[in-house]
Scaffold this active site. Sequence first.
Site, short mmCIF file in Angstrom:
data_model
loop_
_atom_site.label_atom_id
_atom_site.label_comp_id
_atom_site.label_asym_id
_atom_site.label_seq_id
_atom_site.Cartn_x
_atom_site.Cartn_y
_atom_site.Cartn_z
N ALA A 79 9.42 2.84 -0.97
CA ALA A 79 9.65 3.29 -2.35
C ALA A 79 8.33 3.14 -3.10
O ALA A 79 7.44 2.39 -2.68
CB ALA A 79 10.73 2.45 -2.99
N GLY A 118 11.82 1.77 2.11
CA GLY A 118 12.48 3.06 1.91
C GLY A 118 12.06 4.07 2.96
O GLY A 118 12.81 5.00 3.27
N GLU A 121 14.26 3.53 5.71
CA GLU A 121 15.61 3.94 5.30
C GLU A 121 15.76 5.46 5.38
O GLU A 121 16.81 5.97 5.77
CB GLU A 121 15.89 3.40 3.90
CG GLU A 121 16.07 1.88 3.93
CD GLU A 121 16.18 1.24 2.56
OE1 GLU A 121 15.30 1.53 1.71
OE2 GLU A 121 17.12 0.48 2.32
N GLU A 141 11.02 -5.41 2.06
CA GLU A 141 11.39 -5.54 0.64
C GLU A 141 11.42 -6.97 0.14
O GLU A 141 11.02 -7.25 -0.98
CB GLU A 141 12.76 -4.88 0.40
CG GLU A 141 12.75 -3.35 0.37
CD GLU A 141 12.90 -2.73 1.75
OE1 GLU A 141 12.69 -3.43 2.76
OE2 GLU A 141 13.21 -1.52 1.81
N1 3HC Z 1 4.22 2.09 -3.56
C1 3HC Z 1 3.17 2.35 -4.37
N2 3HC Z 1 1.89 2.14 -4.01
C2 3HC Z 1 1.67 1.66 -2.79
C3 3HC Z 1 2.72 1.35 -1.90
C4 3HC Z 1 4.05 1.59 -2.32
N3 3HC Z 1 5.11 1.36 -1.53
N4 3HC Z 1 2.19 0.87 -0.75
C5 3HC Z 1 0.86 0.88 -0.91
N5 3HC Z 1 0.54 1.34 -2.15
C6 3HC Z 1 -0.80 1.56 -2.70
C7 3HC Z 1 -1.61 0.27 -2.77
O1 3HC Z 1 -1.37 -0.40 -3.99
C8 3HC Z 1 -3.02 0.78 -2.65
O2 3HC Z 1 -3.39 1.26 -3.92
P1 3HC Z 1 -4.93 1.15 -4.42
O3 3HC Z 1 -5.72 1.93 -3.43
O4 3HC Z 1 -4.87 1.71 -5.78
O5 3HC Z 1 -5.23 -0.33 -4.38
C9 3HC Z 1 -2.89 1.98 -1.72
O6 3HC Z 1 -1.51 2.36 -1.76
C10 3HC Z 1 -3.26 1.69 -0.29
O7 3HC Z 1 -2.56 0.52 0.12
P2 3HC Z 1 -3.21 -0.52 1.13
O8 3HC Z 1 -4.59 -0.84 0.69
O9 3HC Z 1 -2.25 -1.61 1.31
O10 3HC Z 1 -3.31 0.41 2.43
P3 3HC Z 1 -3.18 0.03 3.95
O11 3HC Z 1 -3.44 1.28 4.70
O12 3HC Z 1 -3.96 -1.20 4.24
O13 3HC Z 1 -1.63 -0.38 4.18
C11 3HC Z 1 0.75 -0.14 3.97
C12 3HC Z 1 -0.61 0.58 4.05
C13 3HC Z 1 1.02 -0.86 5.31
C14 3HC Z 1 1.82 0.88 3.72
C15 3HC Z 1 0.68 -1.21 2.85
O14 3HC Z 1 0.18 -0.60 1.68
C16 3HC Z 1 1.98 -1.84 2.51
O15 3HC Z 1 2.39 -2.77 3.16
N6 3HC Z 1 2.65 -1.33 1.45
C17 3HC Z 1 3.87 -1.90 0.97
C18 3HC Z 1 5.02 -1.59 1.89
C19 3HC Z 1 6.32 -2.04 1.26
O16 3HC Z 1 6.45 -3.16 0.82
N7 3HC Z 1 7.30 -1.13 1.25
C20 3HC Z 1 8.56 -1.44 0.69
C21 3HC Z 1 8.59 -1.00 -0.70
S1 3HC Z 1 10.09 -1.44 -1.51
C22 3HC Z 1 11.21 -0.30 -1.01
O17 3HC Z 1 10.91 0.53 -0.19
C23 3HC Z 1 12.56 -0.39 -1.66
C24 3HC Z 1 13.57 0.44 -0.99
O18 3HC Z 1 14.31 -0.33 -0.07
C25 3HC Z 1 14.53 1.01 -2.00
#
Ligand code: 3HC
Length: 712
Positions: A79, A118, A121, A141
């Site tokens: 998400a 997400g 999902e 999450e």
């Molecule tokens: N939403 C918004 N921005 C995100 C994001 C997300 N889910 N994931 C990464 N970003 C942004 C980062 O803030 C970063 O922004 P910046 O360049 O402005 O600093 C940019 O994307 C690149 O991120 P990384 O530097 O972390 O890039 P990597 O290639 O090293 O890693 C990744 C990629 C493995 C996807 C890592 O970013 C990550 O772990 N992201 C979070 C994943 C996560 O927690 N997902 C769950 C979200 S909650 C959800 O999905 C709820 C649902 O169940 C309803």
Amino acid sequence: MNYAAEAPLDEREERPVTHPVSYEVEDGIAVITIDNPPVNALGRAVRQGLCDAMDRLADDPQAQAALILGAGKLFIGGADISEFGKPPKDPWLPEVVQRIEDSPKPVVAAIQGAALGGGLEVALGAHYRVAMKGAKLGLPEVNLGIIPGAGGTQRTPRLIGVAAALDIIPAGGTVPAEQAVELGLADRLAEGDPREAGLAYARELVTAGAGTRPVGQMPCPDHDTVALEAARKTWSKKNRGEVARLASIDAVEAATRMPIAAGITEERRIFSEMMDTPQRAGLIHAFFIERKVFQLPELDGVAPREVSQLGVIGGGTMGAGIATAALLRGLDVTLIERDDAAAEKAAATISRNLEGAVKRGKLDGGTRDAILSDAFRTAADYGALARADLAIEAVFEDMDVKKQVFAELDRVMKPGAVLATNTSYLDVTEIAASVSRPSDVIGLHFFSPAHVMKLLEVVVPESTAPDVIATAFALAKRLGKTAVRAGVCDGFIGNRILSKYRAAADRMVLAGASPYQVDRAVKAFGWPMGPYEMGDLAGLDIGYATRQRRAATRDPRDIVPTWADALYHLGRHGQKTGRGYYIYEEGKRGGAEDPEVLELIDKARAEHGVTPRDFTDEEIQRRYMAALVNEAARVLEEGIARRPLDVDVTFLHGYGFPRWRGGPMFWADETGLPALLGDIEDYAREDDFFWQPAPLLKRLVSENSNFASLNG
Ligand code: 3HC
Ligand code: NAI
């Protein structure tokens, strides 16, 4: 065909925007591609695009099945976290996933890079999943203080069972593609181009006449009481105070008791509850600042110097750890020690550290052997560093010794090489001024154990060249560390602030609290250790040496913990001598409290004419944190830390500050700066030497502002 032609209007700017979801049909398969860099996060436009694509698929006579793809290096990163905390916008992700699952035509997801949160999902909404080698699948999450909120807790146990789901969801972990296939989370493994692999799979399904296969329609998984209880026990013990991990277990349990629709409603209820917690806000703050900490305007357009060969001088606790960290990340390391015996000891430590990495599955035995034979060497002669690109000095904490080492480095290292010191407290500006090339000198303050701890304080004297700072940040990334820029002062960001809240703890002990109560109260706040347990771990001789070093410049109104000096003189140096504040017995975890220590403290109170009083745990926590935040405000004002987020990251990654509290500056904002200032002013009424409110704190309160406003 691309959606761009019929793109929606951007609501604010009333102009067409390029749609991040495209739809085209290739050989009977609708290819739906999400292209929303950098991580294909499921923001509103993507969610809408997926719904539109599903509508189109249903009515499209050309398409017999669909393939969902992520453009770029990963499938979907989850998400859009930046939307959290804002009013939700339709369509919600659970509806989107349901629309995919309800498709009358089979839908395949081809997962490359990562399918997280997400993202997984959405893939679970698809009827079939092909995982590309190297991809990782997971539901992280809980690391953000929420639970999966688009059916992840309901579909995952239906697909792979409760026990396997509980291995993944409360841990917030990921599984590699191979394991995902073994578990049944994905149906097959493929190599190469995800589009080709996905199309081949979809065509195969169409040819075989395979129908849809909605995970949500699979039967409720068995109520695995043993697995549920074990998970609850594990996660109540770990991550003190965090709520989302346990809540995620409740959601998985719901899958065993409810039909899918009710389960998803229950999951949403828990998800929304978590979304409203301060922990969610703290953890998401932590997520963003860990990335922002690397963004320094002074480094815009500055290229780092090339580093492949590293020199490490001193192979003790820190040098051996630094060398291990570098070897694990593919750097070539030459380690200089005083003599063969010290060099052998260092090599043995490094070899043990690498063996540990092999045991934890981070390294294979063959690579370990190759590293030790090809990438690592020891030497006594500085000439061995002639080709090194960067050298890190980690010898004794003594200015004269450090200067001698730097004179040698200045003599042998090639022009353009970076000369770094790992000093904890010494003046890096003075070290830089002692060589002929001060612009190449920088502090690289690692934390112990250096191959484990994430934090690297990059200590920058005014003389340092910008590309040397850029090199330090690039090296940190390469080593998997989080780098924080710090200015030069006694203790830099972290240790300088630490010495203040340590002193606040000593003042509370002198006034009547016991060190054991302080440790307990601090841990109840969420710190992994109290200051006295920490002292025992680090060695009470270190604190004693620091007090000796500062004795000459100490203000007479300052309080010296004479009981700590007494412990030192009794040979009670902490864990390594079996006794410190606590008594450590072989085979027992943790230390036991000791009345003898309390007697020493009583003696000190009598010497100071103090009548002990009671403290509540809450007062201990407030004083401890007030001392931390007040000193941090000074550190910010002096430019030692440039932004409050730099302090937050320092404490999250170097001092075990509870991540769900976001960091001490975030905590201060959440607590309210007027209340904190009020506390400090109250404390100042009884002790106006120690408790001087920092001018920055006063200014922020008078301007009705907060630390976050200074993060840029
Ligand atoms: N939403 C918004 N921005 C995100 C994001 C997300 N889910 N994931 C990464 N970003 C942004 C980062 O803030 C970063 O922004 P910046 O360049 O402005 O600093 C940019 O994307 C690149 O991120 P990384 O530097 O972390 O890039 P990597 O290639 O090293 O890693 C990744 C990629 C493995 C996807 C890592 O970013 C990550 O772990 N992201 C979070 C994943 C996560 O927690 N997902 C769950 C979200 S909650 C959800 O999905 C709820 C649902 O169940 C309803
Ligand atoms: P240590 O005493 O474990 O190791 C120092 C090593 O340097 C010894 O192996 C010694 O033989 C070697 N050495 C001394 N003089 C030398 C010389 N002239 N040439 C080559 N080798 C020499 O010390 P430790 O703990 O590793 O600390 C090293 C530095 O790192 C100090 O500046 C310390 O302040 C800093 N530091 C220590 C941390 C810790 O937790 N121990 C954390 C962060 C920084």
